[in-house]
Write a protein that holds these residues in place. Structure first.
Motif, PDB file in Angstrom:
ATOM      1  N   PHE A 120      64.367  41.514  49.137  1.00  0.00           N
ATOM      2  CA  PHE A 120      65.561  41.052  49.847  1.00  0.00           C
ATOM      3  C   PHE A 120      65.873  41.982  51.019  1.00  0.00           C
ATOM      4  N   ALA A 121      65.815  43.280  50.788  1.00  0.00           N
ATOM      5  CA  ALA A 121      66.108  44.247  51.841  1.00  0.00           C
ATOM      6  C   ALA A 121      65.074  44.165  52.966  1.00  0.00           C
ATOM      7  N   ASP A 122      63.816  44.030  52.606  1.00  0.00           N
ATOM      8  CA  ASP A 122      62.757  43.944  53.612  1.00  0.00           C
ATOM      9  C   ASP A 122      62.910  42.684  54.469  1.00  0.00           C
ATOM     10  N   LEU A 123      63.169  41.552  53.823  1.00  0.00           N
ATOM     11  CA  LEU A 123      63.320  40.299  54.555  1.00  0.00           C
ATOM     12  C   LEU A 123      64.574  40.304  55.420  1.00  0.00           C
ATOM     13  N   THR A 124      65.619  40.924  54.937  1.00  0.00           N
ATOM     14  CA  THR A 124      66.842  41.016  55.715  1.00  0.00           C
ATOM     15  C   THR A 124      66.616  41.874  56.956  1.00  0.00           C
ATOM     16  N   GLU A 125      65.874  42.945  56.804  1.00  0.00           N
ATOM     17  CA  GLU A 125      65.562  43.809  57.942  1.00  0.00           C
ATOM     18  C   GLU A 125      64.735  43.050  58.986  1.00  0.00           C
ATOM     19  N   GLU A 126      63.757  42.281  58.525  1.00  0.00           N
ATOM     20  CA  GLU A 126      62.938  41.496  59.445  1.00  0.00           C
ATOM     21  C   GLU A 126      63.789  40.453  60.172  1.00  0.00           C
ATOM     22  N   SER A 127      64.716  39.836  59.451  1.00  0.00           N
ATOM     23  CA  SER A 127      65.563  38.822  60.084  1.00  0.00           C
ATOM     24  C   SER A 127      66.491  39.458  61.111  1.00  0.00           C
ATOM     25  N   GLU A 128      66.948  40.682  60.873  1.00  0.00           N
ATOM     26  CA  GLU A 128      67.790  41.374  61.847  1.00  0.00           C
ATOM     27  C   GLU A 128      67.009  41.683  63.123  1.00  0.00           C
ATOM     28  N   LYS A 129      65.742  42.034  62.985  1.00  0.00           N
ATOM     29  CA  LYS A 129      64.907  42.284  64.160  1.00  0.00           C
ATOM     30  C   LYS A 129      64.718  40.996  64.968  1.00  0.00           C
ATOM     31  N   LEU A 130      64.519  39.886  64.256  1.00  0.00           N
ATOM     32  CA  LEU A 130      64.397  38.602  64.942  1.00  0.00           C
ATOM     33  C   LEU A 130      65.684  38.260  65.682  1.00  0.00           C
ATOM     34  N   TRP A 131      66.833  38.543  65.052  1.00  0.00           N
ATOM     35  CA  TRP A 131      68.113  38.234  65.678  1.00  0.00           C
ATOM     36  C   TRP A 131      68.300  39.060  66.955  1.00  0.00           C
ATOM     37  N   GLN A 132      67.855  40.309  66.947  1.00  0.00           N
ATOM     38  CA  GLN A 132      67.944  41.141  68.146  1.00  0.00           C
ATOM     39  C   GLN A 132      67.092  40.561  69.275  1.00  0.00           C
ATOM     40  N   GLN A 133      65.913  40.048  68.924  1.00  0.00           N
ATOM     41  CA  GLN A 133      65.053  39.422  69.929  1.00  0.00           C
ATOM     42  C   GLN A 133      65.717  38.169  70.496  1.00  0.00           C
ATOM     43  N   ILE A 134      66.357  37.395  69.636  1.00  0.00           N
ATOM     44  CA  ILE A 134      67.051  36.180  70.077  1.00  0.00           C
ATOM     45  C   ILE A 134      68.158  36.552  71.059  1.00  0.00           C
ATOM     46  N   GLU A 135      68.943  37.571  70.735  1.00  0.00           N
ATOM     47  CA  GLU A 135      70.031  37.985  71.612  1.00  0.00           C
ATOM     48  C   GLU A 135      69.516  38.467  72.960  1.00  0.00           C
ATOM     49  N   GLN A 136      68.404  39.195  72.959  1.00  0.00           N
ATOM     50  CA  GLN A 136      67.824  39.676  74.214  1.00  0.00           C
ATOM     51  C   GLN A 136      67.369  38.514  75.095  1.00  0.00           C
ATOM     52  N   LEU A 137      66.715  37.526  74.484  1.00  0.00           N
ATOM     53  CA  LEU A 137      66.265  36.370  75.250  1.00  0.00           C
ATOM     54  C   LEU A 137      67.438  35.565  75.802  1.00  0.00           C
ATOM     55  N   GLN A 138      68.504  35.440  75.031  1.00  0.00           N
ATOM     56  CA  GLN A 138      69.659  34.699  75.497  1.00  0.00           C
ATOM     57  C   GLN A 138      70.336  35.424  76.650  1.00  0.00           C
ATOM     58  N   GLN A 139      70.356  36.749  76.626  1.00  0.00           N
ATOM     59  CA  GLN A 139      70.926  37.509  77.733  1.00  0.00           C
ATOM     60  C   GLN A 139      70.083  37.366  78.992  1.00  0.00           C
ATOM     61  N   GLN A 140      68.779  37.309  78.836  1.00  0.00           N
ATOM     62  CA  GLN A 140      67.891  37.159  79.982  1.00  0.00           C
ATOM     63  C   GLN A 140      68.029  35.771  80.603  1.00  0.00           C
ATOM     64  N   GLN A 141      68.270  34.764  79.775  1.00  0.00           N
ATOM     65  CA  GLN A 141      68.407  33.402  80.270  1.00  0.00           C
ATOM     66  C   GLN A 141      69.726  33.182  80.973  1.00  0.00           C
ATOM     67  N   SER A 142      70.734  33.961  80.621  1.00  0.00           N
ATOM     68  CA  SER A 142      72.062  33.775  81.219  1.00  0.00           C
ATOM     69  C   SER A 142      72.147  34.350  82.604  1.00  0.00           C
TER      70      SER A 142
END
Length: 58
Positions: free
Chosen positions: A36-58
């Protein structure tokens, strides 16, 4: 005009993010807190990538 056929990288990452969260939830239900901890950490990294891409698109 040709942007119509480009794939949205945010959409792909969000799908992967949702899958990781679901896997984490299932691991938590089974009592596997390490997974659970490992998967949660991976999902947080994905969320950071999503936020970066959304900032670049704006």
């Amino acid at each position: 005009m040709f942007g119509l056929f480009k794939r949205d990288p945010v959409k792909k990452l969000r799908k992967a993010y949702d899958q990781k969260l679901e896997q984490a939830m299932l691991a938590q239900r089974k009592g596997d807190m390490r997974l659970f901890a490992d998967l949660t950490e991976e999902s947080e990294k994905l969320w950071q990538q999503i936020e970066q891409l959304q900032q670049q698109q704006s």
